[in-house]
Scaffold this motif. Structure first.
Motif, PDB file in Angstrom:
ATOM      1  N   ALA A  62       2.228   2.982   6.116  1.00  0.00           N
ATOM      2  CA  ALA A  62       2.622   4.392   6.222  1.00  0.00           C
ATOM      3  C   ALA A  62       1.865   4.995   7.401  1.00  0.00           C
ATOM      4  O   ALA A  62       0.861   5.681   7.226  1.00  0.00           O
ATOM      5  CB  ALA A  62       2.315   5.146   4.930  1.00  0.00           C
ATOM      6  N   HIS A  63       2.341   4.708   8.603  1.00  0.00           N
ATOM      7  CA  HIS A  63       1.630   5.164   9.798  1.00  0.00           C
ATOM      8  C   HIS A  63       1.624   6.685   9.909  1.00  0.00           C
ATOM      9  O   HIS A  63       0.654   7.281  10.377  1.00  0.00           O
ATOM     10  CB  HIS A  63       2.263   4.551  11.044  1.00  0.00           C
ATOM     11  N   TYR A  64       2.705   7.309   9.496  1.00  0.00           N
ATOM     12  CA  TYR A  64       2.792   8.773   9.489  1.00  0.00           C
ATOM     13  C   TYR A  64       3.478   9.208   8.197  1.00  0.00           C
ATOM     14  O   TYR A  64       4.434   8.573   7.750  1.00  0.00           O
ATOM     15  CB  TYR A  64       3.590   9.294  10.687  1.00  0.00           C
ATOM     16  N   VAL A  65       2.985  10.286   7.612  1.00  0.00           N
ATOM     17  CA  VAL A  65       3.549  10.805   6.365  1.00  0.00           C
ATOM     18  C   VAL A  65       3.888  12.277   6.580  1.00  0.00           C
ATOM     19  O   VAL A  65       3.025  13.070   6.961  1.00  0.00           O
ATOM     20  CB  VAL A  65       2.559  10.654   5.194  1.00  0.00           C
ATOM     21  N   GLY A  66       5.137  12.623   6.325  1.00  0.00           N
ATOM     22  CA  GLY A  66       5.592  13.991   6.568  1.00  0.00           C
ATOM     23  C   GLY A  66       5.286  14.933   5.429  1.00  0.00           C
ATOM     24  O   GLY A  66       6.186  15.552   4.854  1.00  0.00           O
ATOM     25  N   GLY A  67       4.010  15.047   5.086  1.00  0.00           N
ATOM     26  CA  GLY A  67       3.597  15.944   4.008  1.00  0.00           C
ATOM     27  C   GLY A  67       3.619  15.244   2.663  1.00  0.00           C
ATOM     28  O   GLY A  67       4.346  14.267   2.456  1.00  0.00           O
ATOM     29  N   GLY A  68       2.800  15.719   1.760  1.00  0.00           N
ATOM     30  CA  GLY A  68       2.748  15.118   0.430  1.00  0.00           C
ATOM     31  C   GLY A  68       2.413  16.120  -0.652  1.00  0.00           C
ATOM     32  O   GLY A  68       3.057  16.187  -1.684  1.00  0.00           O
ATOM     33  N   PHE A  69       1.335  16.888  -0.434  1.00  0.00           N
ATOM     34  CA  PHE A  69       0.928  17.971  -1.328  1.00  0.00           C
ATOM     35  C   PHE A  69       0.616  17.514  -2.747  1.00  0.00           C
ATOM     36  O   PHE A  69       0.615  18.309  -3.676  1.00  0.00           O
ATOM     37  CB  PHE A  69       1.990  19.076  -1.355  1.00  0.00           C
ATOM     38  N   GLY A  70       0.352  16.217  -2.927  1.00  0.00           N
ATOM     39  CA  GLY A  70       0.015  15.695  -4.246  1.00  0.00           C
ATOM     40  C   GLY A  70       1.101  14.832  -4.851  1.00  0.00           C
ATOM     41  O   GLY A  70       0.819  13.918  -5.628  1.00  0.00           O
ATOM     42  N   SER A  71       2.353  15.082  -4.489  1.00  0.00           N
ATOM     43  CA  SER A  71       3.447  14.318  -5.099  1.00  0.00           C
ATOM     44  C   SER A  71       3.507  12.884  -4.594  1.00  0.00           C
ATOM     45  O   SER A  71       4.192  12.044  -5.183  1.00  0.00           O
ATOM     46  CB  SER A  71       4.786  15.006  -4.829  1.00  0.00           C
ATOM     47  N   LYS A  72       2.782  12.573  -3.497  1.00  0.00           N
ATOM     48  CA  LYS A  72       2.785  11.217  -2.951  1.00  0.00           C
ATOM     49  C   LYS A  72       1.433  10.529  -3.123  1.00  0.00           C
ATOM     50  O   LYS A  72       1.131   9.558  -2.430  1.00  0.00           O
ATOM     51  CB  LYS A  72       3.175  11.248  -1.469  1.00  0.00           C
ATOM     52  N   LEU A  73       0.611  11.038  -4.048  1.00  0.00           N
ATOM     53  CA  LEU A  73      -0.660  10.370  -4.322  1.00  0.00           C
ATOM     54  C   LEU A  73      -0.430   8.992  -4.933  1.00  0.00           C
ATOM     55  O   LEU A  73      -1.216   8.070  -4.724  1.00  0.00           O
ATOM     56  CB  LEU A  73      -1.511  11.216  -5.267  1.00  0.00           C
ATOM     57  N   GLY A  74       0.612   8.850  -5.711  1.00  0.00           N
ATOM     58  CA  GLY A  74       0.964   7.568  -6.323  1.00  0.00           C
ATOM     59  C   GLY A  74       2.366   7.163  -5.921  1.00  0.00           C
ATOM     60  O   GLY A  74       3.084   7.907  -5.254  1.00  0.00           O
ATOM     61  N   ILE A  75       2.752   5.963  -6.321  1.00  0.00           N
ATOM     62  CA  ILE A  75       4.100   5.505  -5.997  1.00  0.00           C
ATOM     63  C   ILE A  75       5.118   6.280  -6.827  1.00  0.00           C
ATOM     64  O   ILE A  75       4.821   6.772  -7.915  1.00  0.00           O
ATOM     65  CB  ILE A  75       4.262   3.990  -6.239  1.00  0.00           C
ATOM     66  N   ALA A  76       6.318   6.381  -6.301  1.00  0.00           N
ATOM     67  CA  ALA A  76       7.423   7.042  -6.988  1.00  0.00           C
ATOM     68  C   ALA A  76       8.516   6.006  -7.259  1.00  0.00           C
ATOM     69  O   ALA A  76       8.458   4.875  -6.749  1.00  0.00           O
ATOM     70  CB  ALA A  76       7.949   8.203  -6.141  1.00  0.00           C
ATOM     71  N   PRO A  77       9.518   6.355  -8.052  1.00  0.00           N
ATOM     72  CA  PRO A  77      10.532   5.360  -8.450  1.00  0.00           C
ATOM     73  C   PRO A  77      11.229   4.664  -7.295  1.00  0.00           C
ATOM     74  O   PRO A  77      11.623   3.496  -7.418  1.00  0.00           O
ATOM     75  CB  PRO A  77      11.520   6.202  -9.269  1.00  0.00           C
ATOM     76  N   GLU A  78      11.385   5.355  -6.155  1.00  0.00           N
ATOM     77  CA  GLU A  78      12.152   4.738  -5.063  1.00  0.00           C
ATOM     78  C   GLU A  78      11.452   3.504  -4.505  1.00  0.00           C
ATOM     79  O   GLU A  78      12.109   2.570  -4.016  1.00  0.00           O
ATOM     80  CB  GLU A  78      12.439   5.772  -3.963  1.00  0.00           C
ATOM     81  N   SER A  79      10.113   3.452  -4.569  1.00  0.00           N
ATOM     82  CA  SER A  79       9.381   2.299  -4.039  1.00  0.00           C
ATOM     83  C   SER A  79       9.687   1.038  -4.841  1.00  0.00           C
ATOM     84  O   SER A  79       9.972  -0.030  -4.278  1.00  0.00           O
ATOM     85  CB  SER A  79       7.873   2.575  -4.057  1.00  0.00           C
ATOM     86  N   ILE A  80       9.630   1.148  -6.150  1.00  0.00           N
ATOM     87  CA  ILE A  80       9.890  -0.011  -7.008  1.00  0.00           C
ATOM     88  C   ILE A  80      11.368  -0.384  -6.969  1.00  0.00           C
ATOM     89  O   ILE A  80      11.727  -1.570  -6.925  1.00  0.00           O
ATOM     90  CB  ILE A  80       9.443   0.286  -8.449  1.00  0.00           C
ATOM     91  N   ALA A  81      12.241   0.619  -6.958  1.00  0.00           N
ATOM     92  CA  ALA A  81      13.678   0.341  -6.899  1.00  0.00           C
ATOM     93  C   ALA A  81      14.038  -0.387  -5.608  1.00  0.00           C
ATOM     94  O   ALA A  81      14.828  -1.345  -5.615  1.00  0.00           O
ATOM     95  CB  ALA A  81      14.466   1.647  -7.014  1.00  0.00           C
ATOM     96  N   ALA A  82      13.458   0.046  -4.485  1.00  0.00           N
ATOM     97  CA  ALA A  82      13.742  -0.603  -3.202  1.00  0.00           C
ATOM     98  C   ALA A  82      13.236  -2.039  -3.196  1.00  0.00           C
ATOM     99  O   ALA A  82      13.899  -2.950  -2.674  1.00  0.00           O
ATOM    100  CB  ALA A  82      13.108   0.192  -2.066  1.00  0.00           C
ATOM    101  N   ALA A  83      12.057  -2.268  -3.787  1.00  0.00           N
ATOM    102  CA  ALA A  83      11.494  -3.620  -3.832  1.00  0.00           C
ATOM    103  C   ALA A  83      12.373  -4.558  -4.645  1.00  0.00           C
ATOM    104  O   ALA A  83      12.645  -5.699  -4.241  1.00  0.00           O
ATOM    105  CB  ALA A  83      10.085  -3.566  -4.415  1.00  0.00           C
ATOM    106  N   ILE A  84      12.826  -4.094  -5.802  1.00  0.00           N
ATOM    107  CA  ILE A  84      13.674  -4.928  -6.663  1.00  0.00           C
ATOM    108  C   ILE A  84      15.020  -5.203  -6.000  1.00  0.00           C
ATOM    109  O   ILE A  84      15.520  -6.342  -5.996  1.00  0.00           O
ATOM    110  CB  ILE A  84      13.867  -4.241  -8.031  1.00  0.00           C
ATOM    111  N   ALA A  85      15.614  -4.166  -5.401  1.00  0.00           N
ATOM    112  CA  ALA A  85      16.914  -4.338  -4.752  1.00  0.00           C
ATOM    113  C   ALA A  85      16.818  -5.290  -3.563  1.00  0.00           C
ATOM    114  O   ALA A  85      17.696  -6.136  -3.349  1.00  0.00           O
ATOM    115  CB  ALA A  85      17.450  -2.981  -4.304  1.00  0.00           C
ATOM    116  N   ALA A  86      15.738  -5.162  -2.782  1.00  0.00           N
ATOM    117  CA  ALA A  86      15.566  -6.044  -1.623  1.00  0.00           C
ATOM    118  C   ALA A  86      15.416  -7.495  -2.056  1.00  0.00           C
ATOM    119  O   ALA A  86      15.910  -8.414  -1.387  1.00  0.00           O
ATOM    120  CB  ALA A  86      14.350  -5.600  -0.812  1.00  0.00           C
TER     121      ALA A  86
END
Length: 454
Positions: A62-86
């Protein structure tokens, strides 16, 4: 005189400019995620746990992150879904959440119901302070909104009570959102302080001055620094506080009540373990023939991590800033604190600082000087008043033309307590912290076996 009030705050959703998104692809049995997260080291562990993978099987970038404000402190569902689909499709997969999905599947700031009760004498000196909070989360979740973080230390009062209760609600998961706790807790506390000032007919700034504690009233330990009163006095002077209409609800313009108010705000200065690797390399393309490479998995969420850490390294190593190559946002690098809780610059910067300090010691050893005595300036290393040796020449004395320092871990010293009410002066606080770190480093250095000065 007493003030006893209830205050309610609503749920709020994080909405960073860049929504949650992850590109996943597999290199054999190794998963690589190009993602948008604030704290990569802990997120990597979460991915490992979710997919039953080993440490060497997961890499987050994650070289650059376009803001987070706390919601990106941990992984979210899209990370695991993308890994499984790939994995299933045998090809890279990109998943980007919509705005509504971000608000429905990540975290929200909890709604709260807060009771503030303040007991004071006729001079406004507080004797009793109560802060009770009810917040909500999903059944089985332990996170609660810590609204009274600042109540513990902001004002005096020998009789104090802070109490939290949590209600199970089948809503979106509650979690961290920018300044968790203080953001909604300070609203209630400061409203109650203003109501007390009105009842006692005391200027709100003066009321807070009379309740400035000499030390942390909850822990009975001194503050390392505290500038709340000076901050308020300076603000009052600049904003013409003494000329305001002090009577509440006395000026109506159309449908709007117009007035001048004030409030205090505080945020703890937290420090987290951080690691960094500093390498000095010969680079003939640079004007000085050398460059410093700094590696850490720290992230930049728009807060300027690249710039801050480059400045720290350039200053410590005596190089122009364009001779520093900063590599952030990759779990292949040493783990850092990540960006959250306003600790990123101080914690990650401390790791970079100490790694560069070790590199300075290695340079000193190569030229036979004490680390305390060397000066690094514009690519030169020297002892005061003596012939200068270029850093490139010093680096060439090392094997493979490289000098590398890896900081094992930076941790704050035991018993260190810090609170400061001037959050907007964070850069000054960082500089102060780094000055302290330099003193600690020199103390440790003096105990080592060093080469004789030449």
């Amino acid at each position: 005189m007493t003030v006893d009030r209830f205050y309610h705050t609503p749920s709020q959703s994080n909405s960073p400019m860049e929504p949650h998104a992850t590109l996943a692809h597999w290199e054999g049995d190794k998963l690589v995620l190009y993602t948008s997260n604030q704290m990569l080291a802990s997120c990597k562990q979460q991915v490992m746990d979710a997919l039953d993978l080993n440490e060497d099987q997961v890499q987050l970038i994650a070289h650059y992150v376009g803001g987070g404000f706390g919601s990106k402190l941990g992984i979210a569902p899209e990370s695991i879904a993308a890994a499984i689909a790939a994995k299933d499709l045998g090809r890279p997969v990109l998943i980007t959440m919509t705005r509504s999905q971000v608000m429905e599947t990540t975290v929200r700031r909890s709604n709260t119901r807060q009771r503030i009760a303040i007991g004071a004498n006729n001079d406004g000196v507080i004797d009793t302070l109560i802060h009770d909070t009810i917040s909500s989360n999903l059944p089985g979740e332990a996170f609660f909104e810590p609204t009274a973080l600042s109540t513990h230390h902001l004002y005096r009062g020998k009789n104090r009570r802070v109490n939290y209760e949590m209600v199970d609600m089948n809503q979106v998961l509650s979690g961290s959102m920018r300044a968790p706790g203080e953001a909604v807790g300070m609203i209630a506390l400061e409203c109650a302080m203003d109501e007390l000032a009105t009842q006692l007919d005391i200027d709100p700034v003066e009321l807070r001055r009379r309740n400035e504690p000499e030390q942390d009233p909850s822990k009975d330990i001194p503050f390392s620094t505290r500038q709340l009163i000076a901050c308020m006095e300076q603000g009052a002077e600049h904003f013409g506080w003494s000329e305001r209409n002090a009577k509440p609800a006395s000026q109506l313009e159309g449908d709007w009540w117009i007035g001048t108010g004030m409030a205090a705000a505080a945020r703890g200065n937290q420090l987290q373990p951080s690691e960094a690797r500093a390498t000095l390399q010969v680079d003939e393309s640079k004007a000085l023939g050398i460059k410093a490479v700094i590696e850490t998995d720290m992230t930049d969420i728009g807060t300027g991590s690249y710039t801050v850490f480059s400045q720290v390294a350039a200053d410590l190593l005596g190089l122009p800033i364009d001779h520093v190559e900063m590599k952030l946002g990759d779990t292949a690098s040493p783990p850092a604190s990540g960006s959250g809780g306003s600790w990123g610059a101080a914690s990650g910067g401390s790791g970079v600082y100490l790694a560069c300090e070790q590199l300075r010691e290695m340079l000193a050893e190569k030229v036979g000087l004490y680390p305390d005595n060397i000066q690094l300036d514009n690519g030169q290393i020297k002892k005061t008043g003596e012939h200068a040796l270029t850093a490139m020449e010093a680096a060439k004395r090392a094997a493979n033309h490289l000098l590398t320092a890896l900081l094992i871990s930076y941790r704050k010293p035991q018993g260190f307590h810090y609170q400061d009410s001037q959050h907007h002066k964070s850069m000054i606080l960082i500089i102060q912290s780094l000055m302290r770190l330099r003193m600690w480093s020199l103390t440790m250095t003096s105990k080592k076996s060093l080469p004789k000065a030449r």
